[in-house]
Motif scaffolding. Structure first.
Motif, mmCIF file in Angstrom:
data_model
loop_
_atom_site.group_PDB
_atom_site.id
_atom_site.type_symbol
_atom_site.label_atom_id
_atom_site.label_comp_id
_atom_site.label_asym_id
_atom_site.label_seq_id
_atom_site.Cartn_x
_atom_site.Cartn_y
_atom_site.Cartn_z
ATOM 1 N N PHE A 164 2.319 6.062 -7.423
ATOM 2 C CA PHE A 164 1.289 6.710 -8.235
ATOM 3 C C PHE A 164 1.059 8.173 -7.855
ATOM 4 O O PHE A 164 0.144 8.808 -8.383
ATOM 5 C CB PHE A 164 -0.013 5.902 -8.176
ATOM 6 N N GLN A 165 1.884 8.690 -6.964
ATOM 7 C CA GLN A 165 1.901 10.136 -6.736
ATOM 8 C C GLN A 165 2.919 10.829 -7.636
ATOM 9 O O GLN A 165 2.955 12.060 -7.710
ATOM 10 C CB GLN A 165 2.216 10.440 -5.263
ATOM 11 N N LEU A 166 3.738 10.042 -8.349
ATOM 12 C CA LEU A 166 4.728 10.623 -9.252
ATOM 13 C C LEU A 166 4.035 11.222 -10.477
ATOM 14 O O LEU A 166 3.093 10.641 -11.013
ATOM 15 C CB LEU A 166 5.714 9.541 -9.719
ATOM 16 N N PRO A 167 4.510 12.383 -10.953
ATOM 17 C CA PRO A 167 3.968 12.942 -12.202
ATOM 18 C C PRO A 167 4.507 12.182 -13.406
ATOM 19 O O PRO A 167 5.717 12.016 -13.545
ATOM 20 C CB PRO A 167 4.476 14.385 -12.183
ATOM 21 N N MET A 168 3.596 11.690 -14.249
ATOM 22 C CA MET A 168 3.990 10.882 -15.403
ATOM 23 C C MET A 168 3.934 11.661 -16.717
ATOM 24 O O MET A 168 4.284 11.133 -17.759
ATOM 25 C CB MET A 168 3.080 9.647 -15.509
ATOM 26 N N CYS A 169 3.459 12.901 -16.678
ATOM 27 C CA CYS A 169 3.339 13.720 -17.888
ATOM 28 C C CYS A 169 2.530 12.966 -18.949
ATOM 29 O O CYS A 169 1.467 12.475 -18.666
ATOM 30 C CB CYS A 169 4.720 14.122 -18.400
ATOM 31 N N THR A 170 3.050 12.850 -20.168
ATOM 32 C CA THR A 170 2.294 12.184 -21.233
ATOM 33 C C THR A 170 2.849 10.796 -21.542
ATOM 34 O O THR A 170 2.488 10.192 -22.551
ATOM 35 C CB THR A 170 2.332 13.031 -22.519
ATOM 36 N N LEU A 227 8.424 5.683 -15.705
ATOM 37 C CA LEU A 227 7.575 6.584 -16.499
ATOM 38 C C LEU A 227 7.657 8.031 -16.008
ATOM 39 O O LEU A 227 7.268 8.944 -16.718
ATOM 40 C CB LEU A 227 6.102 6.134 -16.422
ATOM 41 N N ALA A 228 8.110 8.235 -14.794
ATOM 42 C CA ALA A 228 8.089 9.573 -14.194
ATOM 43 C C ALA A 228 8.976 10.542 -14.971
ATOM 44 O O ALA A 228 10.041 10.175 -15.470
ATOM 45 C CB ALA A 228 8.540 9.509 -12.748
ATOM 46 N N CYS A 229 8.492 11.804 -15.040
ATOM 47 C CA CYS A 229 9.278 12.833 -15.713
ATOM 48 C C CYS A 229 9.969 13.733 -14.687
ATOM 49 O O CYS A 229 10.234 14.905 -14.943
ATOM 50 C CB CYS A 229 8.395 13.653 -16.649
ATOM 51 N N VAL A 230 10.218 13.197 -13.497
ATOM 52 C CA VAL A 230 10.976 13.894 -12.454
ATOM 53 C C VAL A 230 12.044 12.943 -11.923
ATOM 54 O O VAL A 230 12.067 11.757 -12.268
ATOM 55 C CB VAL A 230 10.057 14.350 -11.286
ATOM 56 N N ASP A 231 12.907 13.449 -11.093
ATOM 57 C CA ASP A 231 13.940 12.626 -10.463
ATOM 58 C C ASP A 231 13.283 11.595 -9.555
ATOM 59 O O ASP A 231 12.491 11.941 -8.678
ATOM 60 C CB ASP A 231 14.878 13.526 -9.651
ATOM 61 N N THR A 232 13.587 10.318 -9.774
ATOM 62 C CA THR A 232 12.956 9.236 -9.007
ATOM 63 C C THR A 232 13.914 8.601 -8.001
ATOM 64 O O THR A 232 13.662 7.498 -7.527
ATOM 65 C CB THR A 232 12.440 8.143 -9.957
ATOM 66 N N SER A 233 14.997 9.297 -7.677
ATOM 67 C CA SER A 233 15.983 8.704 -6.762
ATOM 68 C C SER A 233 15.375 8.372 -5.410
ATOM 69 O O SER A 233 15.702 7.348 -4.802
ATOM 70 C CB SER A 233 17.173 9.649 -6.591
ATOM 71 N N SER A 234 14.457 9.236 -4.915
ATOM 72 C CA SER A 234 13.827 8.960 -3.616
ATOM 73 C C SER A 234 12.953 7.712 -3.684
ATOM 74 O O SER A 234 12.880 6.926 -2.728
ATOM 75 C CB SER A 234 12.982 10.159 -3.160
ATOM 76 N N ASN A 235 12.285 7.498 -4.826
ATOM 77 C CA ASN A 235 11.488 6.285 -4.991
ATOM 78 C C ASN A 235 12.359 5.044 -5.052
ATOM 79 O O ASN A 235 12.006 3.993 -4.496
ATOM 80 C CB ASN A 235 10.647 6.382 -6.274
ATOM 81 N N GLU A 236 13.522 5.179 -5.720
ATOM 82 C CA GLU A 236 14.428 4.046 -5.797
ATOM 83 C C GLU A 236 14.996 3.714 -4.419
ATOM 84 O O GLU A 236 15.188 2.544 -4.083
ATOM 85 C CB GLU A 236 15.534 4.338 -6.809
ATOM 86 N N VAL A 237 15.244 4.744 -3.614
ATOM 87 C CA VAL A 237 15.677 4.517 -2.224
ATOM 88 C C VAL A 237 14.583 3.788 -1.457
ATOM 89 O O VAL A 237 14.856 2.847 -0.697
ATOM 90 C CB VAL A 237 16.033 5.856 -1.531
ATOM 91 N N LEU A 243 0.838 -1.207 0.000
ATOM 92 C CA LEU A 243 0.000 0.000 0.000
ATOM 93 C C LEU A 243 0.873 1.258 0.000
ATOM 94 O O LEU A 243 0.608 2.216 -0.747
ATOM 95 C CB LEU A 243 -0.929 -0.003 1.213
ATOM 96 N N MET A 244 1.924 1.248 0.822
ATOM 97 C CA MET A 244 2.832 2.393 0.879
ATOM 98 C C MET A 244 3.549 2.594 -0.449
ATOM 99 O O MET A 244 3.608 3.707 -0.977
ATOM 100 C CB MET A 244 3.850 2.193 2.008
ATOM 101 N N GLN A 245 4.083 1.500 -1.013
ATOM 102 C CA GLN A 245 4.830 1.600 -2.270
ATOM 103 C C GLN A 245 3.927 2.041 -3.422
ATOM 104 O O GLN A 245 4.329 2.868 -4.257
ATOM 105 C CB GLN A 245 5.455 0.245 -2.603
ATOM 106 N N THR A 246 2.722 1.484 -3.473
ATOM 107 C CA THR A 246 1.790 1.842 -4.553
ATOM 108 C C THR A 246 1.389 3.307 -4.457
ATOM 109 O O THR A 246 1.341 4.027 -5.466
ATOM 110 C CB THR A 246 0.537 0.943 -4.486
#
Length: 318
Positions: free
Chosen positions: A164-170, A187-197, A157-160
């Motif tokens: 899905f709060q990441l901005p995916m743009c188009t 798919l994210a159009c922002v830095d996802t390093s925090s998600n990878e952590v 639940l936490m990971q999902t």
């Protein structure tokens, strides 16, 4: 920032394994057969445990949970994959994608914790057999099973939610066979390093921690087995753990290879094949491993088949 707030498409497109029609038809036939074997095999294991009183023990209580997790995990991915093999449009709605990610991630996490719980059960059976029934009483087994299901679900639940709060743009093309967390994060159009952590932390908590508990349990088990003087006693003690150890090697090995190091991950094709292996092959093999390598299960099968054969003979004589 305004572009980022567009966030989600109404659906995603799964690129799958291949765009070649003949390959897709062949994969459809193969995976449909494997999925049916998976469902049937796990259903029969659960049914056998329910029908045979000799299997009403903690080990087989946890095996029932494992079979339910396996068939549920396969069902969260394979039916949608089969549909896409034969469909020209390979879209998956946003909510379906989120649900698939949640259930597959939750069930995977539950399985890892369950395998650690089963390792503890084998540790008590081998290292403290005289107190086994006192330690592994029904209340503890139920609490351990519930803890497995709850911990896996909360983590998912936490990971999902974070994913899905990441901005995916188009960007709506997922280069995977399903809505797998690493593929969706890409798919994210922002830095996802925090998600990878967050994925690495999750891997440590829900994958590596149970793995090390399994490892510790088997170090103690092997140490105890080596102290047994009789060859027959050592063989009997080893056989009580052989099936579980085989399943552990399959499940943990593939998952650690896939998720523990997202920065040094394998190629996208390798990730797809590993995910496919974990989604369909391990759930299919688990009931076979427990049936072929376990004397109690083989004995229960023989008893059940004997009863069925006897009943058939009586009906034929009438």
């Amino acid at each position: 920032m305004g572009t980022y707030n567009q966030t989600w498409e109404s659906e995603f497109i799964l690129l799958g394994l291949s765009s070649d029609w003949d390959t897709q038809v062949s994969l459809f036939v193969l995976l449909l057969a494997m999925y049916l074997v998976t469902v049937l095999g796990n259903f029969l294991i659960v049914l056998l445990i329910r029908l045979d009183g000799r299997l009403h023990t903690p080990m087989y209580f946890f095996l029932t949970n494992l079979s339910l997790v396996d068939v549920s995990y396969a069902t969260s991915i394979v039916p949608q994959l089969l549909v896409h093999f034969l469909a020209e449009h390979k879209g998956i709605p946003f909510l379906s994608c989120a649900a698939q990610l949640f259930f597959s991630l939750a069930l995977g996490g539950i399985e890892f914790v369950l395998l650690a719980v089963m390792a503890y059960d084998r540790y008590v059976a081998v290292c403290d057999p005289l107190r086994y029934s006192v330690i592994m009483h029904g209340g503890l087994c139920t609490r351990l099973a519930i803890a497995s299901w709850v911990s896996g679900s909360i983590n998912s639940l936490m990971q999902t939610t974070i994913t899905f709060q990441l901005p995916m743009c188009t960007n709506k093309y997922i280069d995977h066979i399903s809505c797998e967390i690493l593929a969706v994060v890409r798919l994210a159009c922002v830095d996802t390093s925090s998600n990878e952590v967050a994925i690495v932390v999750s891997s440590i908590v829900l994958l590596m921690t149970p793995f090390f508990l399994v490892l510790l349990s088997y170090i103690q088990i092997i140490s105890t087995i080596l102290k047994i003087r009789s060859t027959q006693g050592r063989r009997k003690a080893f056989h009580t753990c052989a099936s579980h150890l085989t399943v552990v090697a399959l499940c943990y090995g593939m998952a650690i290879f896939t998720y523990a190091q997202p920065h040094s991950s394998p190629s996208v094709l390798q990730e797809k094949l590993i995910s496919l292996f974990y989604a369909i092959l391990t759930p299919m093999l688990n009931p076979m491993i427990y049936s072929l390598r376990n004397k109690e299960v083989k004995g229960a099968w023989q008893k059940l088949l004997g009863q069925f054969s006897g009943l058939t003979s009586k009906l034929a004589r009438r």
